[in-house]
Design an enzyme around this catalytic site. Structure first.
Site, short mmCIF file in Angstrom:
data_model
loop_
_atom_site.label_atom_id
_atom_site.label_comp_id
_atom_site.label_asym_id
_atom_site.label_seq_id
_atom_site.Cartn_x
_atom_site.Cartn_y
_atom_site.Cartn_z
N SER A 164 0.52 -1.42 0.35
CA SER A 164 -0.24 -0.24 -0.19
C SER A 164 0.95 1.20 -0.49
O SER A 164 1.74 1.44 -0.96
CB SER A 164 -0.61 0.03 1.30
OG SER A 164 -2.16 0.83 0.82
N ASP A 211 -10.01 -4.64 -4.58
CA ASP A 211 -9.60 -3.96 -3.17
C ASP A 211 -10.27 -2.55 -3.42
O ASP A 211 -10.39 -1.76 -4.70
CB ASP A 211 -8.28 -3.31 -4.33
CG ASP A 211 -6.70 -2.24 -3.11
OD1 ASP A 211 -7.94 -2.32 -2.15
OD2 ASP A 211 -6.21 -2.96 -2.90
N HIS A 226 -8.03 -5.75 -0.10
CA HIS A 226 -6.16 -5.04 0.23
C HIS A 226 -5.59 -4.85 0.88
O HIS A 226 -4.51 -5.39 0.25
CB HIS A 226 -7.15 -3.87 0.83
CG HIS A 226 -6.20 -2.52 0.91
ND1 HIS A 226 -4.74 -2.26 -0.81
CD2 HIS A 226 -5.41 -1.76 1.38
CE1 HIS A 226 -4.29 -1.12 -0.18
NE2 HIS A 226 -4.31 -1.06 1.06
#
Length: 326
Positions: A147, A277, A306
């Site tokens: 991320s 996601d 995610h």
């Protein structure tokens, strides 16, 4: 994510205490302390489980973990927002248990690192990582970022090159750009990030329950089975971060354009992303990055959210280890 439906939850936190029964109550006497001659000899094959702090050039203390054999393949792990190195613990354990030396740090302003008022941006994040790598004299690194950490990895390569990097991995990563612009029509509108900022200022503790309870792990999908332990761990890591730091970091991960950084990748790169996601949508992220990074491999996890470091940890562990050892 619906950041408008926040309510203060009136709930007590139950703390479980452990009781220890004295040996005398069991009818036994305490054995004598072992002597040096009775202890087993040290083994050269025992893996290290170490941690420490180092200070950057601008006097920020960075906490890091350094697990596994010193002579194993080197892996660095950069975490997501607003988490810390603990978010990688499943991957750290698996990689270290399989012979890798694994280093994960708490980004400045997060976890156990310092909370500087300024410098909460991608350039400083990347430079902190570079100084940690130099501090530990790491070479031939397989460098992974999850991320926001994927942005940190991209900016590191953009600013510092790949002299010490052998391979790179982007996992549910934010590059090339999260924000919707004329040049990036597939991105998310500014209203999304303004909503996160507003939620952070209004009730950070509740926001850090809403996000993992919903879109982060896909627990808002029909048939999902939320894990309260996973939600609580996410909340705890978020609350360990500095208020100002995690606020500033929203701009860092959403508005930084990593396009030119990705073009500088010249090592084998794996890009792993779930196609469900809801936090970092795959089309504007992984699929766009795969067109910019030379010699990259895109691996899509069907119906995955995610937070695949937890929800798909067994598959991710295996894929990361195979990539490191390939």
């Amino acid at each position: 994510m619906d950041l408008q439906r926040r309510q203060l939850m009136l709930a007590g936190t139950a703390l479980a205490g452990a009781a220890f029964l004295p040996l005398s109550a069991c009818g036994r006497t305490e054995p004598p302390a072992p002597t040096a001659s009775s202890l087993p000899p040290p083994s050269s094959t025992v893996e290290r489980t170490t941690m420490g702090l180092f200070t950057t050039k601008d006097d920020v203390q960075i906490y890091f973990k350094d697990w596994g054999p010193k002579d194993g393949p080197v892996v660095t792990l950069s975490h997501g927002w607003p988490l810390n190195a603990d978010s990688w613990e499943s991957q750290m354990y698996h990689l270290a248990a399989n012979g890798c030396r694994v280093i994960a740090h708490d980004r400045r302003g997060h976890g156990r690192s310092s909370q500087p008022w300024d410098g909460n941006d991608m350039d400083h994040y990347a430079d902190d990582l570079a100084q940690l790598i130099e501090h530990l004299d790491l070479k031939e690194i397989a460098m992974f970022g999850f991320s926001t950490g994927g942005g940190e990895v991209a900016r590191y390569i953009g600013r510092h090159g790949t002299k010490r990097v052998k391979k790179a991995g982007l996992v549910s990563a934010v590059p090339p750009l999260m924000l919707k612009t004329d040049a990036n029509p597939g991105g998310l509108p500014m209203d999304v990030f303004d909503g996160i900022r507003a939620g952070l200022l209004a009730n950070r503790a509740q926001l850090f329950k809403d996000i993992p309870s919903g879109p982060f792990f896909g627990y808002n999908r029909p048939g999902a089975k939320p894990s309260q332990g996973v939600i609580d761990a996410w909340w705890l890591q978020g609350m360990m971060g500095g208020h100002k730091n995690t606020y500033d970091s929203i701009k860092a991960f959403s508005e930084t354009d990593f396009t030119e950084d990705l073009k500088k990748f010249d090592v084998p790169t794996i890009i792993i992303h779930g196609d469900d996601d809801q936090v970092v949508p795959i089309d504007a992220a992984a699929r766009a990055s795969a067109t910019l990074v030379k010699n990259s491999q895109l691996v899509v996890y069907p119906r995955a959210p995610h937070g695949i470091t937890d929800t798909h940890k067994d598959k991710l562990n295996a894929d990361m280890l195979a990539f490191v050892k390939s």
